[in-house]
Design a protein around this motif. Sequence first.
Motif, short mmCIF file in Angstrom:
data_model
loop_
_atom_site.label_atom_id
_atom_site.label_comp_id
_atom_site.label_asym_id
_atom_site.label_seq_id
_atom_site.Cartn_x
_atom_site.Cartn_y
_atom_site.Cartn_z
N GLU A 125 78.11 -49.54 -22.69
CA GLU A 125 77.60 -48.65 -23.72
C GLU A 125 76.42 -49.30 -24.43
O GLU A 125 76.22 -50.52 -24.34
CB GLU A 125 78.70 -48.32 -24.74
CG GLU A 125 79.60 -47.17 -24.35
CD GLU A 125 78.99 -45.80 -24.62
OE1 GLU A 125 77.83 -45.76 -25.07
OE2 GLU A 125 79.67 -44.79 -24.37
N ASP A 126 75.67 -48.47 -25.17
CA ASP A 126 74.48 -48.99 -25.86
C ASP A 126 74.47 -48.77 -27.35
O ASP A 126 73.63 -49.33 -28.05
CB ASP A 126 73.21 -48.39 -25.25
CG ASP A 126 73.12 -46.89 -25.50
OD1 ASP A 126 74.13 -46.18 -25.27
OD2 ASP A 126 72.05 -46.41 -25.92
N MET A 176 70.69 -45.82 -17.65
CA MET A 176 69.32 -45.33 -17.49
C MET A 176 68.46 -45.62 -18.71
O MET A 176 68.95 -45.57 -19.85
CB MET A 176 69.33 -43.81 -17.26
CG MET A 176 70.06 -43.38 -16.00
SD MET A 176 69.17 -43.88 -14.52
CE MET A 176 70.38 -43.46 -13.25
N ASP A 177 67.20 -45.90 -18.49
CA ASP A 177 66.23 -46.08 -19.56
C ASP A 177 65.65 -44.70 -19.88
O ASP A 177 64.60 -44.33 -19.35
CB ASP A 177 65.13 -47.04 -19.12
CG ASP A 177 64.12 -47.31 -20.21
OD1 ASP A 177 64.38 -46.94 -21.37
OD2 ASP A 177 63.05 -47.87 -19.90
N SER A 178 66.33 -43.96 -20.74
CA SER A 178 65.98 -42.55 -20.95
C SER A 178 65.81 -42.14 -22.41
O SER A 178 65.32 -41.03 -22.68
CB SER A 178 67.05 -41.65 -20.32
OG SER A 178 68.34 -42.00 -20.81
N MET A 179 66.21 -42.99 -23.34
CA MET A 179 66.19 -42.55 -24.73
C MET A 179 64.78 -42.33 -25.27
O MET A 179 64.58 -41.57 -26.22
CB MET A 179 66.93 -43.58 -25.60
CG MET A 179 68.42 -43.63 -25.37
SD MET A 179 69.25 -42.02 -25.59
CE MET A 179 68.90 -41.69 -27.30
N LEU A 231 75.47 -43.03 -19.79
CA LEU A 231 74.23 -42.82 -19.04
C LEU A 231 73.00 -43.24 -19.83
O LEU A 231 72.34 -44.23 -19.52
CB LEU A 231 74.10 -41.35 -18.64
CG LEU A 231 72.93 -41.06 -17.69
CD1 LEU A 231 73.29 -41.40 -16.26
CD2 LEU A 231 72.47 -39.61 -17.80
N ASP A 232 72.68 -42.49 -20.89
CA ASP A 232 71.41 -42.67 -21.61
C ASP A 232 71.39 -43.96 -22.42
O ASP A 232 72.25 -44.20 -23.26
CB ASP A 232 71.17 -41.47 -22.53
CG ASP A 232 70.98 -40.20 -21.75
OD1 ASP A 232 69.92 -40.03 -21.14
OD2 ASP A 232 71.92 -39.36 -21.72
N GLY A 233 70.37 -44.79 -22.15
CA GLY A 233 70.24 -46.05 -22.86
C GLY A 233 71.14 -47.14 -22.33
O GLY A 233 71.06 -48.28 -22.78
#
Length: 222
Positions: A168-169, A17-20, A12-14
């Motif tokens: 993944e990021d 979604m652009d959330s980090m 999800l994060d990064g």
Amino acid sequence: MLKKKKAVIFDLDGTLMDSMWMWTDIDIAYLGRYGYELPEDLQKAIEGMGFTETAQYFKKRFSIPDPVEKIKEDWNQMAFDMYANRVRMKPGAFRFLSEIRSRGMKTAIASSNSRELIMACLDGNGIADSFDCIMTSCDVAHGKPSPDIYLSTARVCGVMPQECLVFEDVPMGILAGRNAGMEVCAVEDAHASGQRDTIRSLAQYYIRSYDEILNETYEVLI
């Protein structure tokens, strides 16, 4: 990239979604309650940990007096509004998600975040019904880079690991997918820019936008 794949699994994060960007401010505010400044190595130290594992780490490292469940509750409260109202999908992600759903592929979330924040984010972006499985690291025995979360997600989706494509990021997440026997596409994210060389050495594919997949302009690394 999608050839012979039956399921696409997103961190999800990064990644989806652009959330980090928001977690630095939350960590500063939270640790400030107990008189700590944000350590430079914190994000690297907790990379891949599940929500509960991260709370346990904070409690031990910073001598937080609250129980682990209270720490998690505080984080959920501090982050909920931003996840529900301000966090948005990465460029091209909505179009890509719609495309793979139209092809009949399974779609899933495999995240280290809390289920409360995951659902707030998916609801806020109008895609909560777009996934066949939503798995968190708290649902399995070990967080990333263990393959547990990805193997469990594949089982729920009714597919074999080799039939899954993971997005993944960060290195620990990429390793989790690779350790599960899945192909992994790395998604560029600003917060992981200092690890770009490591990320590129681990993933099979690399994108800066999900549009690159549909336009067939993504990088093949391995």
